[in-house]
Enzyme design. Structure first.
Site, PDB file in Angstrom:
ATOM      1  N   GLY A   2       0.863  -1.188   0.000  1.00 43.46           N
ATOM      2  CA  GLY A   2       0.000   0.000   0.000  1.00 43.46           C
ATOM      3  C   GLY A   2       0.890   1.226   0.000  1.00 43.46           C
ATOM      4  O   GLY A   2       2.073   1.123   0.334  1.00 43.46           O
ATOM      5  N   PRO A   3       0.341   2.382  -0.359  1.00 39.83           N
ATOM      6  CA  PRO A   3       1.191   3.576  -0.443  1.00 39.83           C
ATOM      7  C   PRO A   3       1.762   3.967   0.909  1.00 39.83           C
ATOM      8  O   PRO A   3       1.206   3.624   1.948  1.00 39.83           O
ATOM      9  CB  PRO A   3       0.217   4.644  -0.962  1.00 39.83           C
ATOM     10  CG  PRO A   3      -1.134   4.149  -0.608  1.00 39.83           C
ATOM     11  CD  PRO A   3      -1.059   2.660  -0.657  1.00 39.83           C
ATOM     12  N   SER A   4       2.856   4.663   0.860  1.00 38.99           N
ATOM     13  CA  SER A   4       3.511   5.115   2.083  1.00 38.99           C
ATOM     14  C   SER A   4       2.553   5.989   2.895  1.00 38.99           C
ATOM     15  O   SER A   4       1.895   6.877   2.348  1.00 38.99           O
ATOM     16  CB  SER A   4       4.750   5.935   1.685  1.00 38.99           C
ATOM     17  OG  SER A   4       5.429   6.356   2.819  1.00 38.99           O
ATOM     18  N   GLY A   5       2.427   5.718   4.173  1.00 37.80           N
ATOM     19  CA  GLY A   5       1.582   6.513   5.053  1.00 37.80           C
ATOM     20  C   GLY A   5       0.171   5.982   5.203  1.00 37.80           C
ATOM     21  O   GLY A   5      -0.634   6.514   5.978  1.00 37.80           O
ATOM     22  N   LYS A  61       0.243   0.655   6.934  1.00 39.12           N
ATOM     23  CA  LYS A  61       0.686  -0.752   6.905  1.00 39.12           C
ATOM     24  C   LYS A  61       1.437  -1.114   8.182  1.00 39.12           C
ATOM     25  O   LYS A  61       1.142  -2.109   8.844  1.00 39.12           O
ATOM     26  CB  LYS A  61       1.616  -1.020   5.698  1.00 39.12           C
ATOM     27  CG  LYS A  61       1.018  -0.716   4.364  1.00 39.12           C
ATOM     28  CD  LYS A  61       2.008  -0.950   3.243  1.00 39.12           C
ATOM     29  CE  LYS A  61       3.242  -0.086   3.268  1.00 39.12           C
ATOM     30  NZ  LYS A  61       3.009   1.363   3.062  1.00 39.12           N
ATOM     31  N   GLY A  62       2.416  -0.252   8.511  1.00 40.51           N
ATOM     32  CA  GLY A  62       3.235  -0.518   9.698  1.00 40.51           C
ATOM     33  C   GLY A  62       2.388  -0.554  10.958  1.00 40.51           C
ATOM     34  O   GLY A  62       2.596  -1.398  11.848  1.00 40.51           O
ATOM     35  N   ARG A  88      15.147   6.119  10.229  1.00 36.61           N
ATOM     36  CA  ARG A  88      14.423   7.219  10.876  1.00 36.61           C
ATOM     37  C   ARG A  88      14.775   7.209  12.355  1.00 36.61           C
ATOM     38  O   ARG A  88      15.286   6.200  12.864  1.00 36.61           O
ATOM     39  CB  ARG A  88      12.918   7.015  10.722  1.00 36.61           C
ATOM     40  CG  ARG A  88      12.445   7.142   9.306  1.00 36.61           C
ATOM     41  CD  ARG A  88      10.955   6.839   9.214  1.00 36.61           C
ATOM     42  NE  ARG A  88      10.531   6.772   7.823  1.00 36.61           N
ATOM     43  CZ  ARG A  88       9.636   5.918   7.362  1.00 36.61           C
ATOM     44  NH1 ARG A  88       9.056   5.047   8.173  1.00 36.61           N
ATOM     45  NH2 ARG A  88       9.305   5.926   6.091  1.00 36.61           N
ATOM     46  N   ARG A 135       2.992  11.960  10.553  1.00 39.06           N
ATOM     47  CA  ARG A 135       4.026  11.023  11.005  1.00 39.06           C
ATOM     48  C   ARG A 135       5.346  11.753  11.222  1.00 39.06           C
ATOM     49  O   ARG A 135       6.126  11.386  12.103  1.00 39.06           O
ATOM     50  CB  ARG A 135       4.186   9.886   9.985  1.00 39.06           C
ATOM     51  CG  ARG A 135       5.068   8.771  10.483  1.00 39.06           C
ATOM     52  CD  ARG A 135       5.013   7.557   9.591  1.00 39.06           C
ATOM     53  NE  ARG A 135       5.686   7.781   8.302  1.00 39.06           N
ATOM     54  CZ  ARG A 135       5.729   6.902   7.315  1.00 39.06           C
ATOM     55  NH1 ARG A 135       5.118   5.741   7.442  1.00 39.06           N
ATOM     56  NH2 ARG A 135       6.367   7.182   6.179  1.00 39.06           N
ATOM     57  N   ARG A 188       6.606  10.706  -2.317  1.00 41.03           N
ATOM     58  CA  ARG A 188       5.772   9.562  -1.901  1.00 41.03           C
ATOM     59  C   ARG A 188       4.322   9.766  -2.329  1.00 41.03           C
ATOM     60  O   ARG A 188       3.645   8.806  -2.718  1.00 41.03           O
ATOM     61  CB  ARG A 188       5.892   9.356  -0.389  1.00 41.03           C
ATOM     62  CG  ARG A 188       7.240   8.728  -0.026  1.00 41.03           C
ATOM     63  CD  ARG A 188       7.525   8.606   1.445  1.00 41.03           C
ATOM     64  NE  ARG A 188       8.866   8.029   1.614  1.00 41.03           N
ATOM     65  CZ  ARG A 188       9.155   6.910   2.260  1.00 41.03           C
ATOM     66  NH1 ARG A 188       8.218   6.240   2.859  1.00 41.03           N
ATOM     67  NH2 ARG A 188      10.396   6.454   2.324  1.00 41.03           N
ATOM     68  N   ASN A 210      -8.231   1.529   4.779  1.00 42.32           N
ATOM     69  CA  ASN A 210      -7.880   1.941   6.142  1.00 42.32           C
ATOM     70  C   ASN A 210      -8.415   3.341   6.407  1.00 42.32           C
ATOM     71  O   ASN A 210      -7.699   4.331   6.286  1.00 42.32           O
ATOM     72  CB  ASN A 210      -6.367   1.902   6.358  1.00 42.32           C
ATOM     73  CG  ASN A 210      -6.002   2.216   7.799  1.00 42.32           C
ATOM     74  OD1 ASN A 210      -6.862   2.198   8.683  1.00 42.32           O
ATOM     75  ND2 ASN A 210      -4.728   2.510   8.041  1.00 42.32           N
ATOM     76  N   ASP A 211      -9.724   3.379   6.735  1.00 37.66           N
ATOM     77  CA  ASP A 211     -10.327   4.659   7.112  1.00 37.66           C
ATOM     78  C   ASP A 211     -10.305   4.689   8.631  1.00 37.66           C
ATOM     79  O   ASP A 211      -9.411   5.269   9.240  1.00 37.66           O
ATOM     80  CB  ASP A 211     -11.756   4.710   6.545  1.00 37.66           C
ATOM     81  CG  ASP A 211     -12.355   6.090   6.685  1.00 37.66           C
ATOM     82  OD1 ASP A 211     -11.741   6.928   7.364  1.00 37.66           O
ATOM     83  OD2 ASP A 211     -13.454   6.332   6.127  1.00 37.66           O
TER      84      ASP A 211
END
Ligand code: ADP
Ligand code: 5GP
Length: 401
Positions: free
Chosen positions: A142-145, A148-149, A175, A268, A279, A302-303
């Site tokens: 899925g796109p960054s942000g 997923k993590g 990071r 983030r 990104r 992911n809402d």
């Protein structure tokens, strides 16, 4: 090409010159497949103390040292080797622990053929056999942000013994809170490129200007610990895994909107403005591919985080109302002294003392008809039966429990 039972060769006794050097007390076995003779035995590198493999090409009279992929089995003083379905050799170690006695040397499986093409040389791969079900690894893209993590962290927190994270390699800088070996293996580009050339990666891709990749070892470490592997990789990586021999469940996570994605990335606070914009630019194409490429088995939105997490658990068969599956892979207990034979797709391990005229009292049957694959080159899901009383020949096998 017929079945080739292993013949044990003690090279101390017969001075067999097989390219391993000379002195050894470890027995070697030899399995012939067509023109090739696979000698499985003592390591050629004393420091690794793992079982070595050499190939003798009969028509050319030449010894070949293959590239050996996968975690290698530790040396044991004796073992049996039996050809299974002409694409892999079953190696049963004697005097080893239950989680270390059954191994496969893959010589012509899909994964090995793939690697032979990439590396342009003779390749074999070790994989471990365990009893029980092998849960497929989970690929999350899925796109960054998008979260997923966050979702993976929730899953690992709630089910710490069930899931293990595949730690990727990356050339990007860590990071603030990220730790080498836990979040990523942070690597120099030249080192990673060399390791890619050496066939150590299951997949790799250039993402947002850096190199990212999943090493075979990263997946194997998780599989070896008996856990279900989670991979957080981009769409290109997912495509490569889809095309590989690794059977997995593929999940794509979508944001509710591009605005919300931007908000999350900014909140983030881990990227520079330039990196955030890069990104976000890449996100549109990723979402497009994620939804339409046919790579993914499931699309998650992911809402609301809690709702999304519940849906993720449903996909993985972990909703609250479902009983927890306790069929995770287990080892196989074998006594040090046993003999091995083969009948169709069943390997018979005779663990009883054989008295003349009496059949064995204790037989373990490995069903190798369809070993299921977890990690690359990793064989799981062996059906194992054990028989206490075995006096009527082999008729009893089908009714074993
Ligand atoms: P990824 O791993 O996909 O790059 P992260 O898990 O790091 O994304 O999430 C990015 C940010 O968005 C984090 O600050 C996280 O707390 C937040 N976040 C994740 N899911 C949600 C959600 N459903 N609603 C609001 N914020 C979220
Ligand atoms: P980040 O820099 O935010 O940690 O990750 C950026 C992107 O790289 C994410 O889309 C993530 O899924 C992807 N990524 C992380 N590890 C791997 C990997 O091993 N292989 C591939 N192909 N992508 C990865």
């Amino acid at each position: 090409m017929g079945e080739a039972p292993a013949c044990l060769v003690d090279d101390l006794q017969n001075g067999f010159s097989n390219g391993f050097g000379s002195k050894s007390k470890h027995l070697e076995s030899s399995v012939v497949i067509g023109d090739k003779e696979y000698i499985i035995g003592r390591t050629d590198n004393e420091s690794t103390l793992s079982i070595g493999v050499k190939i003798f090409v009969r028509s050319k009279g030449q010894w070949v040292t293959p590239i050996v992929l996968g975690a290698k089995p530790k040396l044991s003083k004796d073992h049996s080797a039996v050809l299974v379905k002409e694409d892999r050799i079953l190696v049963i170690k004697k005097g080893s622990t239950s989680d270390d006695c059954i191994w496969f040397l893959e010589i012509d499986t899909g994964y090995v053929r793939e690697q032979k093409k990439i590396l342009g040389t003779e390749v074999v791969a070790w994989s471990k056999g365990v009893r029980g079900n092998a849960e497929k690894p989970v690929v999350i893209s899925g796109p960054s942000g998008v979260g997923k993590g966050t979702l993976i962290a929730m899953l690992m927190k709630e089910f710490p013994t069930m899931f293990g994270f595949s730690v990727s390699h990356t050339t990007r800088a860590p990071r603030g809170m990220e730790k080498d070996g836990i979040h990523y293996h942070f690597t120099e580009r030249s080192v990673m490129e060399a390791e890619i050339k050496d066939g150590k990666f299951l997949e790799f891709a250039s993402v947002h200007g850096n190199l990212y990749g999943t090493s075979i070892e990263a997946v194997e470490v998780v599989a070896d610990s008996g856990k279900r592997c989670i991979l957080d990789i981009d769409v290109q990586g997912a495509r490569s895994v889809r095309a590989s021999s690794l059977e997995a469940v593929f999940i794509f996570v979508c944001p509710p909107s591009m605005n919300e994605l931007e908000k999350r990335l900014r909140a983030r606070g881990t990227e520079t403005e330039e990196q955030i914009l890069k990104r976000l630019r890449n996100a549109e194409a990723e979402i497009e591919q994620g939804k339409s490429s046919g790579i993914f088995d499931h699309i998650l939105y992911n809402d609301n985080l809690e709702d999304c997490y519940e849906n993720l658990k449903k996909i993985l068969g972990l909703d609250r109302n479902m009983p927890v599956d306790d069929s995770s892979p287990k080892g196989i207990d074998l006594p040090e002294e046993h003999s091995v034979s083969k009948l169709d797709n069943k390997i018979l391990i005779n663990c009883g003392t054989s008295e003349l005229g009496k059949a064995s009292k204790n037989l373990i049957v490995l069903d190798v008809s369809s070993p299921s694959g977890g990690a690359p080159g990793r064989t799981r899901g062996l059906k194992v039966y054990s028989v206490d009383s075995f006096s009527d020949g082999l008729n009893g096998i089908d009714s074993l429990s």
